[in-house]
Design an enzyme around this catalytic site. Structure first.
Site: not given
Ligand SMILES: CC(C)CC(=O)C(=O)O
Ligand SMILES: [Mg+2]
Ligand SMILES: NC(=O)C1=CN([C@@H]2O[C@H](COP(=O)(O)OP(=O)(O)OC[C@H]3O[C@@H](n4cnc5c(N)ncnc54)[C@H](O)[C@@H]3O)[C@@H](O)[C@H]2O)C=CC1
Length: 362
Positions: A135, A190, A222, A246, A250
């Site tokens: 990133y 990885k 994975d 990240d 989620d």
């Molecule tokens: C702009 C992204 C890197 C933000 C994101 O998805 C996060 O930090 O979870």
């Molecule tokens: Mg995110």
């Protein structure tokens, strides 16, 4: 004590309003100052992270952040896109350690699509390195092909990069956190493919020698993604890089019932922090008053605990959230048969009421 309040875009403004309401009712001695960030700041000032917003964030003891972004900005040059604001805040404030606790509240076990026995009692701490990796790595960009074979074709590239000191400091954060928990760390990378991951693993093994009381294991990303839904309770502290963290966080959010339940704390080496839900600005539901504010309210609790030395107030918020869930109130994302569907504002009001009731009854 000063809190910089940066609601941002989309549901950011709706959910942060609820967290502010909750902080207000605690009647603590701090000042809150708001500023525009993301698309909202771009519209008003031509930049997603104006100097004045960055200055406020830097000078504050903590930042309460909503979310930034909207599909309508997809064609903007990258530096002007709303998401650059959160990346810029993380980099400028040195917020390298991102804590994303995935806790499945007892009341939400039935709301999940996973089998109750898999998630009942779930309490995982994902520690994501937040200021390195692909990133932020340079160089990055796009090239127009010039060899004539593919006229107009483009090549794009990003750089995945980690340095030893960057990995060392996040490793220590993870081992220290594990010491206060089950003394187990799973490092996710990885390394079968990536040089950065090989370095990541080597450094994790080196730092592990400083923590002989903590057990370290390694998992490829994975497999980790698969194990998270197969046997999530086998994890305790998970430490990983920026991009893998990240994505995995989620995924882990769904083990708690919804992405609307996953708070986060992003800390620098002086414990100054930015606190935000793990989700984004959710343009699909923005403005409808249906977003779940609990991840943001729980992020505010983390802020009180980590940056503002108000652990008792943090406990009060977390306990109020449990009471509200126990009373059967649910936003749409965590709704299930037999519970009562409420909107963003009603959910915030219910948390405020639960705190007030506890204050009155002791
Ligand atoms: C702009 C992204 C890197 C933000 C994101 O998805 C996060 O930090 O979870
Ligand atoms: Mg995110
Ligand atoms: N830290 C930040 O500011 C982040 C910003 N983003 C940005 O947000 C925008 C939208 O990204 P998406 O990929 O759609 O991710 P998202 O996290 O905003 O939404 C994904 C899905 O989850 C739902 N959702 C998210 N939060 C919710 C909540 N509190 N209550 C109920 N449902 C919720 C949304 O409605 C959507 O269906 C993009 O511009 C993205 O770049 C994404 C992640 C983090």
């Amino acid at each position: 004590m000063k809190i910089a309040v940066l609601p941002g875009d989309g549901i950011g403004t709706e959910i942060v309003a609820e967290a502010v309401k909750v902080l207000d009712v605690l009647d603590l001695k701090f000042e809150m100052e708001s500023a525009l960030v993301g698309g909202a700041a771009y519209e008003a000032h031509g930049h997603p992270l104006p100097e004045s917003t960055l200055k406020l964030a830097k000078e504050a003891d903590a930042v309460l952040f909503g979310a930034v972004g909207d599909w309508k900005y997809d064609k903007l040059d990258r530096p002007l896109r709303p998401e650059q604001a959160i990346l810029g805040l993380r980099k400028n404030l040195g917020l390298f350690a991102n804590f994303r606790p995935a806790i499945c509240y007892e009341q939400l076990v039935d709301a999940s699509s996973l089998k109750p026995e898999l998630i009942a009692g779930l309490d995982i701490l994902i520690i994501r390195e937040l200021t390195g990796d692909i990133y932020f790595g340079q160089p990055r960009g796009r090239r127009i092909a010039t060899d004539g074979h593919f006229p107009g074709a483009e090549e794009a590239f990003d750089t995945m990069r980690y340095s030893r000191p960057e990995i060392e400091r996040i490793a220590r954060v993870a081992f220290e956190a594990a010491r206060k928990r089950s003394k187990r760390v799973t490092s996710v990378d990885k390394n079968n493919v990536l040089e950065t991951s090989q370095l990541w693993k080597d450094v994790m093994l080196d730092i592990a020698k400083e923590y002989p009381d903590v057990e370290l294991d390694h998992m490829l990303v994975d497999n980790a993604a698969m194990q998270l839904v197969k046997a999530p309770k086998k994890f305790d502290v998970v430490v990983t890089g920026n991009m893998f963290g990240d994505i995995l966080s989620d995924e882990a959010a769904m083990l708690t019932g919804s992405i609307g339940m996953l708070p986060s704390a992003s800390l620098n080496s002086s414990n100054q922090g930015l606190y935000e839900p793990s989700h984004g600005s959710a343009p699909d539901i923005a403005g409808k008053g249906v977003a779940n504010p609990l991840a943001t309210i729980l992020s505010a609790a983390m802020m009180l605990r980590f940056s503002l030395n108000q652990a008792e107030a943090a406990d009060r918020i977390e306990s109020a959230v449990k009471d509200v869930l126990a009373s059967g109130l649910r936003t749409g994302d965590i709704w299930s048969e037999g519970t009562k569907r409420v909107g963003t504002r009603e959910m915030g009001d219910a948390v405020v009421a639960a705190i007030t009731k506890k204050t009155i009854t002791g």
